[in-house]
Design a protein around this motif. Structure first.
Motif, mmCIF file in Angstrom:
data_model
loop_
_atom_site.group_PDB
_atom_site.id
_atom_site.type_symbol
_atom_site.label_atom_id
_atom_site.label_comp_id
_atom_site.label_asym_id
_atom_site.label_seq_id
_atom_site.Cartn_x
_atom_site.Cartn_y
_atom_site.Cartn_z
ATOM 1 N N VAL A 1 0.848 -1.187 0.000
ATOM 2 C CA VAL A 1 0.000 0.000 0.000
ATOM 3 C C VAL A 1 0.881 1.233 0.000
ATOM 4 C CG1 VAL A 1 -1.755 1.273 1.294
ATOM 5 C CG2 VAL A 1 -1.769 -1.207 1.333
ATOM 6 N N GLN A 2 0.464 2.244 -0.749
ATOM 7 C CA GLN A 2 1.098 3.552 -0.671
ATOM 8 C C GLN A 2 -0.001 4.597 -0.739
ATOM 9 O OE1 GLN A 2 2.596 1.341 -3.137
ATOM 10 N NE2 GLN A 2 0.832 1.670 -4.448
ATOM 11 N N GLY A 3 0.204 5.701 -0.034
ATOM 12 C CA GLY A 3 -0.803 6.754 -0.034
ATOM 13 C C GLY A 3 -0.402 7.887 0.879
ATOM 14 N N THR A 4 -1.366 8.749 1.126
ATOM 15 C CA THR A 4 -1.154 9.859 2.049
ATOM 16 C C THR A 4 -2.184 9.729 3.158
ATOM 17 O OG1 THR A 4 -2.644 11.296 0.792
ATOM 18 C CG2 THR A 4 -0.288 11.424 0.264
ATOM 19 N N TYR A 5 -1.771 10.110 4.339
ATOM 20 C CA TYR A 5 -2.656 10.070 5.488
ATOM 21 C C TYR A 5 -2.257 11.201 6.418
ATOM 22 C CZ TYR A 5 -5.584 8.338 9.223
ATOM 23 O OH TYR A 5 -6.543 8.234 10.186
ATOM 24 N N GLY A 6 -3.214 12.054 6.743
ATOM 25 C CA GLY A 6 -2.912 13.183 7.626
ATOM 26 C C GLY A 6 -1.853 14.099 7.055
ATOM 27 N N GLY A 7 -1.817 14.244 5.731
ATOM 28 C CA GLY A 7 -0.854 15.133 5.095
ATOM 29 C C GLY A 7 0.531 14.538 4.922
ATOM 30 N N GLN A 8 0.715 13.298 5.305
ATOM 31 C CA GLN A 8 2.017 12.651 5.177
ATOM 32 C C GLN A 8 1.907 11.492 4.197
ATOM 33 O OE1 GLN A 8 2.518 11.774 9.435
ATOM 34 N NE2 GLN A 8 4.279 13.139 9.390
ATOM 35 N N SER A 9 2.941 11.315 3.383
ATOM 36 C CA SER A 9 2.941 10.175 2.472
ATOM 37 C C SER A 9 3.484 8.962 3.218
ATOM 38 C CB SER A 9 3.777 10.465 1.225
ATOM 39 O OG SER A 9 5.124 10.664 1.584
ATOM 40 N N GLY A 10 2.957 7.820 2.873
ATOM 41 C CA GLY A 10 3.394 6.611 3.553
ATOM 42 C C GLY A 10 3.254 5.398 2.667
ATOM 43 N N SER A 11 3.939 4.358 3.054
ATOM 44 C CA SER A 11 3.846 3.080 2.348
ATOM 45 C C SER A 11 4.135 1.965 3.341
ATOM 46 C CB SER A 11 4.835 3.027 1.181
ATOM 47 O OG SER A 11 6.157 3.102 1.653
ATOM 48 N N MET A 12 3.671 0.786 2.988
ATOM 49 C CA MET A 12 3.959 -0.376 3.821
ATOM 50 C C MET A 12 3.650 -1.645 3.053
ATOM 51 S SD MET A 12 0.846 -0.703 6.534
ATOM 52 C CE MET A 12 0.378 -2.416 6.474
ATOM 53 N N ASN A 13 4.273 -2.700 3.480
ATOM 54 C CA ASN A 13 4.003 -4.040 2.988
ATOM 55 C C ASN A 13 3.420 -4.817 4.152
ATOM 56 O OD1 ASN A 13 5.287 -3.354 0.569
ATOM 57 N ND2 ASN A 13 7.249 -4.131 1.273
ATOM 58 N N SER A 14 2.536 -5.742 3.856
ATOM 59 C CA SER A 14 2.011 -6.586 4.923
ATOM 60 C C SER A 14 1.896 -8.018 4.433
ATOM 61 C CB SER A 14 0.654 -6.077 5.423
ATOM 62 O OG SER A 14 -0.319 -6.185 4.421
ATOM 63 N N HIS A 15 1.921 -8.905 5.385
ATOM 64 C CA HIS A 15 1.811 -10.340 5.116
ATOM 65 C C HIS A 15 0.737 -10.877 6.047
ATOM 66 C CE1 HIS A 15 2.955 -14.614 5.781
ATOM 67 N NE2 HIS A 15 3.071 -14.571 4.464
ATOM 68 N N ALA A 16 -0.255 -11.540 5.498
ATOM 69 C CA ALA A 16 -1.340 -12.113 6.302
ATOM 70 C C ALA A 16 -1.268 -13.629 6.224
ATOM 71 C CB ALA A 16 -2.686 -11.623 5.788
ATOM 72 N N ARG A 17 -1.438 -14.249 7.389
ATOM 73 C CA ARG A 17 -1.460 -15.710 7.415
ATOM 74 C C ARG A 17 -2.598 -16.174 8.306
ATOM 75 N NH1 ARG A 17 1.317 -18.110 11.926
ATOM 76 N NH2 ARG A 17 2.031 -16.484 13.310
ATOM 77 N N TRP A 18 -3.222 -17.244 7.889
ATOM 78 C CA TRP A 18 -4.337 -17.829 8.615
ATOM 79 C C TRP A 18 -3.794 -18.557 9.827
ATOM 80 C CZ3 TRP A 18 -5.953 -22.973 9.475
ATOM 81 C CH2 TRP A 18 -7.298 -23.142 9.816
ATOM 82 N N ILE A 19 -4.431 -18.364 10.975
ATOM 83 C CA ILE A 19 -3.990 -18.989 12.220
ATOM 84 C C ILE A 19 -4.870 -20.180 12.587
ATOM 85 C CG2 ILE A 19 -3.601 -18.620 14.702
ATOM 86 C CD1 ILE A 19 -1.673 -17.030 13.024
ATOM 87 N N ALA A 20 -6.193 -19.961 12.590
ATOM 88 C CA ALA A 20 -7.115 -21.012 13.027
ATOM 89 C C ALA A 20 -8.533 -20.696 12.558
ATOM 90 C CB ALA A 20 -7.108 -21.115 14.555
ATOM 91 N N ALA A 21 -9.359 -21.726 12.502
ATOM 92 C CA ALA A 21 -10.758 -21.531 12.129
ATOM 93 C C ALA A 21 -11.529 -20.834 13.251
ATOM 94 C CB ALA A 21 -11.409 -22.871 11.796
ATOM 95 N N ASP A 22 -11.117 -21.067 14.493
ATOM 96 C CA ASP A 22 -11.781 -20.494 15.660
ATOM 97 C C ASP A 22 -11.122 -19.166 16.022
ATOM 98 O OD1 ASP A 22 -13.071 -19.934 18.034
ATOM 99 O OD2 ASP A 22 -12.311 -21.689 19.102
ATOM 100 N N CYS A 23 -11.907 -18.107 16.111
ATOM 101 C CA CYS A 23 -11.391 -16.777 16.455
ATOM 102 C C CYS A 23 -11.313 -16.554 17.960
ATOM 103 C CB CYS A 23 -12.265 -15.698 15.826
ATOM 104 S SG CYS A 23 -12.150 -15.640 14.029
ATOM 105 N N GLY A 24 -11.694 -17.545 18.744
ATOM 106 C CA GLY A 24 -11.701 -17.342 20.196
ATOM 107 C C GLY A 24 -12.712 -16.267 20.540
ATOM 108 N N GLY A 25 -12.339 -15.318 21.362
ATOM 109 C CA GLY A 25 -13.245 -14.238 21.756
ATOM 110 C C GLY A 25 -13.219 -13.040 20.823
ATOM 111 N N LEU A 26 -12.394 -13.056 19.801
ATOM 112 C CA LEU A 26 -12.273 -11.914 18.896
ATOM 113 C C LEU A 26 -13.417 -11.933 17.887
ATOM 114 C CD1 LEU A 26 -10.451 -9.482 18.254
ATOM 115 C CD2 LEU A 26 -9.225 -10.949 16.647
ATOM 116 N N GLN A 27 -14.142 -10.841 17.805
ATOM 117 C CA GLN A 27 -15.276 -10.731 16.898
ATOM 118 C C GLN A 27 -14.832 -10.168 15.550
ATOM 119 O OE1 GLN A 27 -18.455 -11.795 17.676
ATOM 120 N NE2 GLN A 27 -17.335 -12.615 19.430
ATOM 121 N N PRO A 28 -15.505 -10.578 14.463
ATOM 122 C CA PRO A 28 -15.201 -9.979 13.155
ATOM 123 C C PRO A 28 -15.462 -8.484 13.194
ATOM 124 C CG PRO A 28 -16.561 -11.934 12.893
ATOM 125 C CD PRO A 28 -16.518 -11.624 14.362
ATOM 126 N N ARG A 29 -14.729 -7.723 12.392
ATOM 127 C CA ARG A 29 -14.894 -6.274 12.329
ATOM 128 C C ARG A 29 -16.123 -5.930 11.557
ATOM 129 N NH1 ARG A 29 -9.548 -3.116 11.389
ATOM 130 N NH2 ARG A 29 -10.579 -1.754 12.787
#
Length: 171
Positions: A143-171
């Motif tokens: 991702v690259q973009g501007t936020y709050g007047g500042q330019s920024g970028s980042m890379n991210s890596h997502a990996r699946w942990i488990a089918a059960d989210c425990g107590g964490l609710q979907p957003r």
């Protein structure tokens, strides 16, 4: 140092616009780690460094931070932040990783089985990026973009942990 950690974590969460789910990814608990974060050309600590610094916060400050994140459907993980993706979200291809109250919107500009390109717009920023699906349990995003007047970028890596989210609710 604490300010840069909080700023970096906030930027990481804000720049995770809609890492929209491919039809083939698994529902459940996912951990997202970020790297190569930059704001106005300056490197921010990577996710692992931020997590280590958060562990060193006084207990009451760490608890406050964790409670704030939990209200947004996010928790700290071993290598990044964790979110829960429901089967309904994945089927609808609607995976909002940013705070739903953020006022951000996104548009997929190109879509294939392995690559989605997108752009996003938020009240304080805008940008673009791409998500590459490596398997049903792993994807990367740039991702690259501007936020709050500042330019920024980042890379991210997502990996699946488990089918059960425990107590964490979907957003």
């Amino acid at each position: 140092m604490r300010i840069s950690v909080l700023k970096g974590l906030s930027l990481a969460l804000c720049l995770l616009p809609a890492l929209a789910g491919a039809q083939a990814i698994q529902p459940g608990l996912w951990e997202i780690s970020s790297s190569a974060m930059q704001v106005d050309g300056q490197a921010l600590p990577d996710m692992q460094q931020m997590l280590e610094q958060l562990k060193n916060l006084p207990p009451e400050q760490r608890q406050m931070m964790e409670q704030m994140m939990a209200k947004q459907g996010v928790q700290l993980g071993d290598q990044g932040v964790r979110i829960c993706m429901s089967e309904a979200q994945i089927e609808a291809q609607d995976i909002p990783l940013q705070d739903p109250k953020s006022g951000c919107s996104h548009e997929i500009t190109e879509r294939s089985a392995e690559l989605w390109k997108f752009r996003f717009s938020c009240p304080d920023g805008q940008g673009e990026g791409e998500t590459r699906f490596l398997s049903d349990k792993e994807f990367t995003t740039q991702v690259q973009g501007t936020y709050g007047g500042q330019s920024g970028s980042m890379n991210s890596h997502a990996r699946w942990i488990a089918a059960d989210c425990g107590g964490l609710q979907p957003r």
